[in-house]
Design a protein around this motif. Structure first.
Motif, short mmCIF file in Angstrom:
data_model
loop_
_atom_site.label_atom_id
_atom_site.label_comp_id
_atom_site.label_asym_id
_atom_site.label_seq_id
_atom_site.Cartn_x
_atom_site.Cartn_y
_atom_site.Cartn_z
N LEU A 62 -3.16 -11.41 -0.69
CA LEU A 62 -3.10 -12.95 -0.27
C LEU A 62 -1.42 -13.14 -0.51
N ARG A 63 -1.16 -12.60 -1.74
CA ARG A 63 0.15 -12.77 -1.97
C ARG A 63 1.39 -11.69 -2.94
N PRO A 64 1.69 -10.87 -2.16
CA PRO A 64 2.91 -9.82 -1.98
C PRO A 64 3.80 -9.37 -3.29
N GLU A 65 3.58 -10.69 -3.62
CA GLU A 65 5.31 -11.08 -5.22
C GLU A 65 4.04 -10.98 -6.17
N VAL A 66 2.94 -10.84 -6.70
CA VAL A 66 1.86 -10.77 -7.42
C VAL A 66 2.92 -9.08 -8.39
N PRO A 67 2.89 -9.54 -9.33
CA PRO A 67 3.09 -8.22 -9.96
C PRO A 67 1.56 -6.93 -9.47
N ASP A 68 2.07 -5.68 -9.91
CA ASP A 68 1.18 -4.73 -9.67
C ASP A 68 -0.49 -4.74 -10.81
#
Length: 503
Positions: free
Chosen positions: A229-235
């Motif tokens: 949903l939000r690729p910028e969220v850290p793994d």
């Protein structure tokens, strides 16, 4: 003048004015008939439990918890008088900042972990952690509301209503809470995972048109990983949220402290703060900096309280004072007086005198009623050992002290020790039922022991033994009470959940 600032299915929140201390406060009004039904006789029991829970939770000292000033009942309403918090609740904060910066979400969650760690140490479980119960102050610090209120409106009240419907917020409810099982710190960690998922994605992980539909999804559907949903969220943050949302409590992080340690590398380092008010990263960027940036006159230090019990009180006078305080529901003050007069009573009457034994029983019982399980445990063990030495290990009073001590162990988060004690007690209550006046007064006590054993086995990860224990309990309880009784219904729901999650 009072202003309505919030309302829900159980009541309303108003601003009010404390005329005596010249300050604004928030007053939460709860309607017991909304929980128990308009004609239920359980409303009085709910009122008593509400005041007790508020008293216990008011003892938790943490800057991230709202201060409770007063609690009680007036007419049909239960009321809770709290500190007024100047800020925005987290639901409104999220709505005003879409998308919510992921480092803000980390800062909120880290502050909530600090609060939950203090709460769980008591031990108390919040049971209803959600954005509406979290305030973001002007300086960015986070405050948790409604500690203790949800515990009154949760599983025990579900049994009172005889509806089998859990009380709470379905969108944030852990599977074990929805099934009426044993709740613990892991239950609040699940709600924290729901809250984090909502902050980072804009929506709760499990939504639906009905409460039952939402609970079904909590029980059986996996959450969608956040990075889709939000690729910028850290793994690392995505992984943490998925583990917080694990169906099995054993698969969640070990504690709020453990969650904080995982969030720590994601928090912003100290540095200048360029944002405005209500920025939850500010406490980490500028720890303990004044807000607003101007000098504040410190509040005057209160005078230390005078001792209610001491040399000027003889034992008889103090006992009368304790009776009066207990009659007024002032349990914490009664505990302090009992603890102070016990040494004087022992010196005056003898350590093993009937007077001192009676006082110590009252002291242990009052500590338990006040939620002070850590202090009650050694008192109960001592009473049990002394009684067993005098009358034998099967003495009913000794057994009851041991049962209360086992409940303390369970409340203190020591499931293995509590399980050992419950198992040791069960044969006495089952085999000597007719000879045990405590069991005769509560014929379902052996069933309650077996239910506790089953839930503790589940909490310890021994699912096969938990299943067998609860299945045998279900058959016996149905034979005695019939399938429509609340006890078999509760056990049946737990077994159904256990079979679905681990089948």
């Amino acid at each position: 003048m009072s202003t309505l600032i919030g309302q829900g299915g159980m009541g309303q929140v108003w601003t009010a004015y404390d005329q005596r201390l010249d300050r604004r406060v928030a007053v939460k009004l709860l309607r017991p008939d909304k929980v128990t039904g308009p004609d239920s006789q359980d409303a009085d029991e709910l009122r008593r439990r509400f005041v007790r829970e508020c008293r216990v939770t008011a003892q938790v000292d943490h800057p991230g918890l709202v201060t409770v000033h007063d609690a009680g009942s007036e007419g049909e309403d239960l009321y809770l008088v709290m500190q007024y918090v100047d800020g925005a609740d987290l639901a409104d904060h999220l709505a005003e900042h879409e998308p919510y910066p992921w480092h803000w979400a980390v800062a909120v969650a880290a502050q909530l972990c600090a609060v939950l760690s203090a709460v769980h140490a008591v031990p108390i479980v919040h049971r209803d952690l959600k954005p509406r119960n979290v305030m973001v102050r002007q300086d960015g610090t986070v405050t948790v509301l409604d500690l203790g209120v949800a515990s009154v409106l949760d599983t025990d009240t579900t049994r009172l209503t005889h509806t089998g419907s859990p009380i709470g917020s379905p969108a944030y409810m852990a599977p074990e809470q929805a099934m009426g099982g044993a709740v613990g710190p892991y239950t609040d960690l699940y709600a924290l995972g729901v809250l984090l998922h909502e902050l980072l994605s804009g929506n709760v992980p499990f939504a639906g048109s009905t409460a039952l539909g939402v609970l079904h999804r909590h029980l059986y559907e996996p959450p969608l990983p956040l990075r889709r949903l939000r690729p910028e969220v850290p793994d690392a943050l995505e992984s943490l949220v998925l583990r917080l949302l694990a169906k099995d409590p054993q698969d969640r992080p070990a504690s709020a402290q453990a969650v904080y340690e995982e969030l720590l590398p994601l928090l912003p380092p100290r540095g200048p703060h360029t944002g405005g008010p209500l920025d939850p990263t500010r406490p980490f960027l500028r720890p303990h900096a004044p807000w607003p940036d101007r000098a504040v006159t410190p509040a005057p230090r209160p005078e230390p309280p005078t001792a209610e019990a001491g040399g000027h009180h003889d034992v008889a006078t103090a006992v009368d004072e304790v009776k009066r305080l207990l009659g007024e529901g002032r349990i914490t003050q009664a505990v302090d007086i009992l603890g102070a007069i016990l040494p004087a009573a022992a010196a005056q009457h003898g350590e093993h005198s009937p007077v001192v034994r009676t006082l110590r029983k009252q002291y242990a019982a009052t500590l338990m009623d006040d939620g002070q399980y850590r202090r009650a445990l050694p008192e109960l063990r001592r009473l049990a050992d002394e009684r067993a030495a005098e009358a034998g290990p099967a003495d009913p009073q000794s057994l009851r002290f041991r049962y209360d001590a086992a409940q303390c162990l369970e409340q203190l988060g020591e499931p293995a020790a509590a399980l050992t004690e419950y198992r040791a007690l069960l044969p006495y209550f089952e085999n000597r039922f007719a000879e045990n006046p405590y069991a005769a007064a509560d014929p379902d006590l052996p069933f309650e022991l077996r239910r506790r054993i089953g839930h503790l086995l589940l909490a310890l990860g021994d699912r096969a033994a938990a299943h067998d224990t609860l299945l045998r309990l279900l058959h016996d309880a149905e034979r005695r009470h019939g399938p429509g009784h609340p006890l078999p219904g509760e056990v049946r729901r737990t077994l159904q959940w256990l079979g679905q999650v681990h089948g």
